[in-house]
Write a protein that holds these residues in place. Structure first.
Motif, short mmCIF file in Angstrom:
data_model
loop_
_atom_site.label_atom_id
_atom_site.label_comp_id
_atom_site.label_asym_id
_atom_site.label_seq_id
_atom_site.Cartn_x
_atom_site.Cartn_y
_atom_site.Cartn_z
N LYS A 327 11.83 -9.76 -16.57
CA LYS A 327 11.49 -9.62 -18.05
C LYS A 327 12.60 -10.03 -19.01
N LYS A 328 13.69 -9.41 -18.69
CA LYS A 328 14.79 -9.63 -19.88
C LYS A 328 15.16 -11.20 -19.85
N ALA A 329 15.06 -11.90 -18.68
CA ALA A 329 15.54 -13.20 -18.69
C ALA A 329 14.17 -13.91 -19.19
N VAL A 330 13.13 -13.60 -19.22
CA VAL A 330 12.01 -14.41 -20.16
C VAL A 330 12.23 -14.02 -21.46
N TYR A 331 12.20 -13.16 -21.77
CA TYR A 331 12.85 -12.73 -23.11
C TYR A 331 14.06 -13.69 -23.78
N ASP A 332 14.95 -13.67 -22.97
CA ASP A 332 16.26 -14.40 -23.54
C ASP A 332 16.11 -15.95 -23.07
N GLN A 333 15.09 -16.32 -22.38
CA GLN A 333 15.05 -17.78 -21.80
C GLN A 333 16.53 -17.87 -21.14
N ASP A 334 16.50 -17.32 -20.04
CA ASP A 334 17.82 -17.62 -19.12
C ASP A 334 17.60 -18.44 -18.12
N PHE A 335 16.52 -19.40 -18.32
CA PHE A 335 16.23 -20.34 -17.16
C PHE A 335 16.70 -21.60 -17.38
N PHE A 336 17.00 -22.49 -16.28
CA PHE A 336 17.08 -23.75 -16.51
C PHE A 336 16.45 -24.92 -15.57
N MET A 337 16.14 -25.95 -15.59
CA MET A 337 15.65 -26.77 -14.83
C MET A 337 16.56 -27.85 -14.04
N TYR A 338 16.10 -27.92 -12.95
CA TYR A 338 16.89 -29.00 -12.00
C TYR A 338 15.50 -29.98 -11.56
N TYR A 339 15.77 -31.09 -11.31
CA TYR A 339 14.80 -32.05 -10.92
C TYR A 339 15.10 -32.90 -9.73
N GLN A 340 14.15 -32.97 -8.85
CA GLN A 340 14.42 -33.37 -7.41
C GLN A 340 13.65 -34.90 -7.47
N PRO A 341 14.33 -36.05 -7.14
CA PRO A 341 13.74 -37.24 -7.17
C PRO A 341 13.01 -37.55 -6.35
N GLN A 342 11.67 -38.46 -6.22
CA GLN A 342 10.70 -38.79 -5.23
C GLN A 342 10.83 -40.42 -5.13
N TYR A 343 11.22 -40.94 -4.05
CA TYR A 343 10.98 -42.35 -3.64
C TYR A 343 9.95 -42.85 -2.96
#
Length: 573
Positions: A327-343
């Protein structure tokens, strides 16, 4: 003669003064809220003043008539009033007592004051009588509110915890056990939603009245909150055990509860049991443990009872801690994104990337999505998380397309709870418009579990998204719903074969049969097939030979942070 006249005039003047003082005293008494009894202990004479006639329907003129007053009082207050009326016999100067009249709710306070001469002989006694019925009624109401729940008549939470605390002290001294059991009505929200809050309150009241019948020596209960009750048993054994009481409750709920409206409600209940000293050494710890175990009982399936278990409790507490951090992470937006390629399997050309959320908690530990996503779905925080993922992924895609100039596909995972939101379709389309991204370049991935609760409603939203041009992918195919007849009804473009099949496709013939069947079916339906979790060359060669369209897995690339994706895109130019 003149001396005699002087004496007569003096007596007359003194008599007039006495008469005037008596009139003043009488008026003062009459203006007071209470009644007065003036008593002459020597002559046993009594004079009633003030509001005596408003309080009592008899006159009193001598002490022997105190018996008439004593006859009106309930037995519990008889002795104390008798001692007060004849207080001079004890040598005391003052005393106060409160008594209730027989057969009435009327309460009176009696206050006596005795005056003595220098030799200690009583000369005068005044008794003031005050009607305190209203005050006592208010105090009783306040006391009830302080200790009891208005809806059920059970103890309220605060007083129950206080009594349980006394149990704990006794148990500590006597080395005894205390069982604390929470009882929760299954599916209570549906009662409120379908029949209304009044019907829900009536059910809570009726069930609470039954719980009250279970109480007795060493057994107390309270209405904890909403549809949850708590029972404490001191030194449980035999028919005074949590198991016995739960069986009694189960027996009762087999019969329906009849509401005032005439409607009958059948319910089931789930329970959680925690014991002193194993689960906790304070009242609040025991109640909290029992409630947590009870909540877990509902998670495992309704109409069950679960007992405190240290490993289970550790898991639950860790889950609660994780939920709070989330809940705290949601409030602080402590997430980040990774991206896995598709071929593409044939030419190994980049087809697109799958957006994958990542979370590093406040202690700098990476928390796996497999760990926090289920917690987010349970707590409801998946809604703001999912909204952030959609916006962040689309924004990132728009930046990459502007920088590198060629399109590819951005796949975004969507939870079942997101699809249930009324504004999901509109908000998703608005994000694409905000960043000026073509719908065909975005692919929303759904799992088979999304379809279970409400296939028709989900299909309608998928059709709206598909009509707008957004691609739809069915993820983890073969692990859940797996009703092939529904595939033709779904507006999907891509079907992803679950990693569990790919892991065993080389060594297990059954997995090969299923995988080949899925790929052939996908081709016949005109969908695109994607194989997840491809980790070695043998798997790739097999999938290529079988006709799988797209490969995703560590063989080609692990999930990458945005800057590494940009390096990959640079080499693709």
């Amino acid at each position: 003669m003149s001396e005699l006249r002087y004496q007569l005039d003096l007596l007359k003047a003194m008599n007039q003064k006495l008469t005037e003082k008596e009139r003043i005293y009488t008026k003062v008494c009459e203006s007071a809220d209470g009644a007065f009894l003036y008593c002459d202990p020597v002559e046993n004479r009594v004079c009633a003043l003030g509001r005596w006639k408003e309080f009592f329907d008899f006159d009193i003129s001598e002490t022997k008539e105190f018996a008439l007053l004593l006859e009106l009082v309930e037995e519990s207050g008889l002795l104390s009033l008798q001692e007060l009326l004849f207080l001079e016999r004890t040598g005391e100067e003052s005393r106060t007592t409160e008594c209730r009249l027989k057969g009435k709710r009327a309460w009176f306070r009696f206050r006596a004051q005795v005056y003595y001469d220098r030799e200690g002989i009583p000369t005068d006694k005044v008794i003031y009588i005050d009607n305190i019925t209203k005050m006592r009624s208010q105090n009783e109401e306040l006391a009830y509110m302080a200790y009891y729940d208005n809806m059920t008549g059970l103890y309220n939470r605060n007083y129950f915890v206080r009594l349980l605390g006394e149990y704990v002290k006794r148990a500590e001294d006597s080395n005894s056990i205390i069982s604390v059991m929470t009882v929760d009505i299954d599916g209570f929200r549906k009662v409120n939603d379908s029949l209304g809050i009044v019907a829900g309150d009536e059910l809570v009241q009726q069930f609470g009245c039954f719980i009250k019948e279970l109480c007795g020596e060493g057994i107390i209960a309270c209405h904890l909150h909403s549809d949850v009750y708590c029972i404490a048993i001191y030194d449980p054994a035999g028919n005074r055990s949590a198991e016995f009481l739960y069986r009694a409750i189960q027996k009762r709920v087999k019969d329906p509860f009849r509401l005032i409206s005439g409607q009958e409600l059948r319910i089931t209940v789930s329970a959680g049991v925690a014991e002193y000293p194993e689960a906790g050494v304070s009242a609040l710890e025991l109640v909290n443990c029992a409630e947590i175990v009870g909540a877990n009982s509902k998670e495992l399936g309704h109409n069950t009872i679960q007992y405190f278990n240290a490993p289970v409790m550790d898991d639950l507490l860790n889950s609660i801690e994780l939920e709070n951090k989330l809940k705290k992470a949601v409030y602080d937006q402590d997430f980040f994104m990774y991206y896995q390629p598709q071929y593409y399997t044939g030419n190994k050309r980049l087809r697109g990337v799958e957006a994958l959320i990542r979370w590093r908690d406040e202690d700098s530990r990476m928390i796996s999505p497999a760990t926090f996503i289920p917690v987010a779905e349970k707590s409801g925080t998946i809604i703001p998380i999912g909204k952030w993922v959609v916006e962040e992924s689309v924004k990132q895609y728009a930046a990459w397309k502007a920088q590198f100039g060629f399109p590819f596909i951005m796949s975004i995972n969507i939870s079942a709870l997101q699809y249930k939101r009324e504004d999901f379709v509109e908000s998703t389309i608005n994000v694409l418009k905000k960043y000026r991204v073509r719908p065909a370049e975005i692919e929303l991935e759904i799992t088979e579990s999304v379809l279970i609760d409400d296939f028709e409603a989900v299909s309608e939203k998928l059709n709206q998204l598909r009509e707008y041009g957004i691609r739809i992918s069915l993820d983890d195919f073969g692990t859940g719903f797996s009703a092939l007849s529904y595939l033709r009804k779904l507006p999907i473009d891509t079907l992803k074969i679950d990693k569990s099949f790919i892991d065993n496709v080389i060594t297990d013939s059954a997995s090969r049969v299923i995988t080949e069947s899925i790929i052939n079916m996908v081709k016949s339906l005109g969908y695109e097939s994607v194989a997840e979790g491809v980790e070695d060359e043998q798997q790739y060669q097999y999938l290529h030979a079988t006709g799988c369209d797209v490969i995703q897995g560590y063989l080609f690339s692990r999930p990458l942070p945005p800057e590494e994706v940009e390096g990959m895109l640079n080499t693709s130019l």
